[in-house]
Design an enzyme around this catalytic site. Sequence first.
Site, mmCIF file in Angstrom:
data_model
loop_
_atom_site.group_PDB
_atom_site.id
_atom_site.type_symbol
_atom_site.label_atom_id
_atom_site.label_comp_id
_atom_site.label_asym_id
_atom_site.label_seq_id
_atom_site.Cartn_x
_atom_site.Cartn_y
_atom_site.Cartn_z
ATOM 1 N N ARG A 175 -5.516 0.603 -6.452
ATOM 2 C CA ARG A 175 -4.638 0.993 -6.245
ATOM 3 C C ARG A 175 -4.063 2.544 -7.051
ATOM 4 O O ARG A 175 -3.343 3.163 -6.640
ATOM 5 C CB ARG A 175 -3.153 0.105 -6.060
ATOM 6 C CG ARG A 175 -3.330 -0.789 -4.976
ATOM 7 C CD ARG A 175 -2.070 -1.749 -4.877
ATOM 8 N NE ARG A 175 -2.176 -2.870 -4.268
ATOM 9 C CZ ARG A 175 -2.186 -3.207 -3.189
ATOM 10 N NH1 ARG A 175 -2.094 -1.934 -2.179
ATOM 11 N NH2 ARG A 175 -2.292 -4.339 -2.576
ATOM 12 N N ASP A 212 -4.887 1.966 10.680
ATOM 13 C CA ASP A 212 -6.235 1.346 10.973
ATOM 14 C C ASP A 212 -6.468 0.657 12.378
ATOM 15 O O ASP A 212 -6.454 1.755 13.320
ATOM 16 C CB ASP A 212 -6.553 0.252 10.014
ATOM 17 C CG ASP A 212 -8.132 -0.076 10.166
ATOM 18 O OD1 ASP A 212 -8.916 0.383 10.911
ATOM 19 O OD2 ASP A 212 -8.583 -0.763 9.137
ATOM 20 N N GLY A 214 0.696 -1.157 0.076
ATOM 21 C CA GLY A 214 -0.030 -0.150 -0.064
ATOM 22 C C GLY A 214 0.814 1.384 -0.055
ATOM 23 O O GLY A 214 0.278 2.279 -0.452
HETATM 24 P P1 IMP Z 1 -3.889 -2.078 10.808
HETATM 25 O O1 IMP Z 1 -2.776 -3.084 10.964
HETATM 26 O O2 IMP Z 1 -5.356 -2.531 11.028
HETATM 27 O O3 IMP Z 1 -3.540 -0.849 11.262
HETATM 28 O O4 IMP Z 1 -4.144 -2.109 8.980
HETATM 29 C C1 IMP Z 1 -2.860 -1.742 8.445
HETATM 30 C C2 IMP Z 1 -3.034 -2.038 6.986
HETATM 31 O O5 IMP Z 1 -4.298 -2.488 6.525
HETATM 32 C C3 IMP Z 1 -2.524 -0.994 5.853
HETATM 33 O O6 IMP Z 1 -1.147 -0.875 5.741
HETATM 34 C C4 IMP Z 1 -3.429 -1.319 4.779
HETATM 35 O O7 IMP Z 1 -2.677 -2.319 3.789
HETATM 36 C C5 IMP Z 1 -4.502 -2.057 5.447
HETATM 37 N N1 IMP Z 1 -5.722 -0.886 5.419
HETATM 38 C C6 IMP Z 1 -6.495 -0.627 6.457
HETATM 39 N N2 IMP Z 1 -7.453 0.344 6.232
HETATM 40 C C7 IMP Z 1 -7.443 0.189 4.972
HETATM 41 C C8 IMP Z 1 -8.526 0.830 4.019
HETATM 42 O O8 IMP Z 1 -9.393 1.774 4.300
HETATM 43 N N3 IMP Z 1 -8.354 0.801 2.628
HETATM 44 C C9 IMP Z 1 -7.314 -0.197 2.095
HETATM 45 N N4 IMP Z 1 -6.529 -0.937 3.207
HETATM 46 C C10 IMP Z 1 -6.495 -0.547 4.363
#
Ligand code: IMP
Length: 188
Positions: A176, A114, A55
């Site tokens: 993307r 997130d 991402g």
């Molecule tokens: P976390 O570990 O829950 O903080 O998620 C982080 C990863 O989840 C990010 O690096 C993204 O790859 C993916 N991610 C989280 N939220 C989104 C979103 O709204 N759209 C797309 N990818 C997301």
Amino acid sequence: MSEILTSDQVVMCHGERFRIYLDRETIAERVREIGRTISEEYAGKQPILIGVLNGSFMFIADLMRAITIDCEIDFLKLSSYGAEKVSSGNVEELKKIDAKLKDRHVIIVEDIVDTGLSMKYMMDRLDAYEPASLRTATLLHKYEATREEVQLDYVGFRIENLFVIGYGLDYGQIARNLPHIYILDESA
Ligand code: IMP
């Protein structure tokens, strides 16, 4: 026919409607600001940016171009989402870092924080290499969704707790390539 139908203001992705949220000029301006700040704060330190694949590839490319001091780059690949819109809660390491990070000034570069699980994992993982300093940059922060206590040093935008796509962020591996960031349109 492409799965992404776009009219700039609205895109359909996997049958769901997303509305424009941050346009490319707004993103570019904020990325330039962060680049300027990093250039000032890291003068003479030659930081190494660690991009979290997939991402962050677009953000890190623009951020690096906005940094005016010597800097390096490497990548780490994590997997936690699969094809879903909700985090699985498991973090798996799919590509490891090649660079030596001991005594280096390291900046982790994420597309979005997130739950904070991935960033927390990265911080713990990279801290073990004994860098001279360790900071984080994320383009987006879904602050209401963040459960882990994570240190975020450079944040592009604090955003609503809704799924976003574009500018490197995917939904089931597509979207993307969209130049703007779009958010799930719950009113649709
Ligand atoms: P976390 O570990 O829950 O903080 O998620 C982080 C990863 O989840 C990010 O690096 C993204 O790859 C993916 N991610 C989280 N939220 C989104 C979103 O709204 N759209 C797309 N990818 C997301």
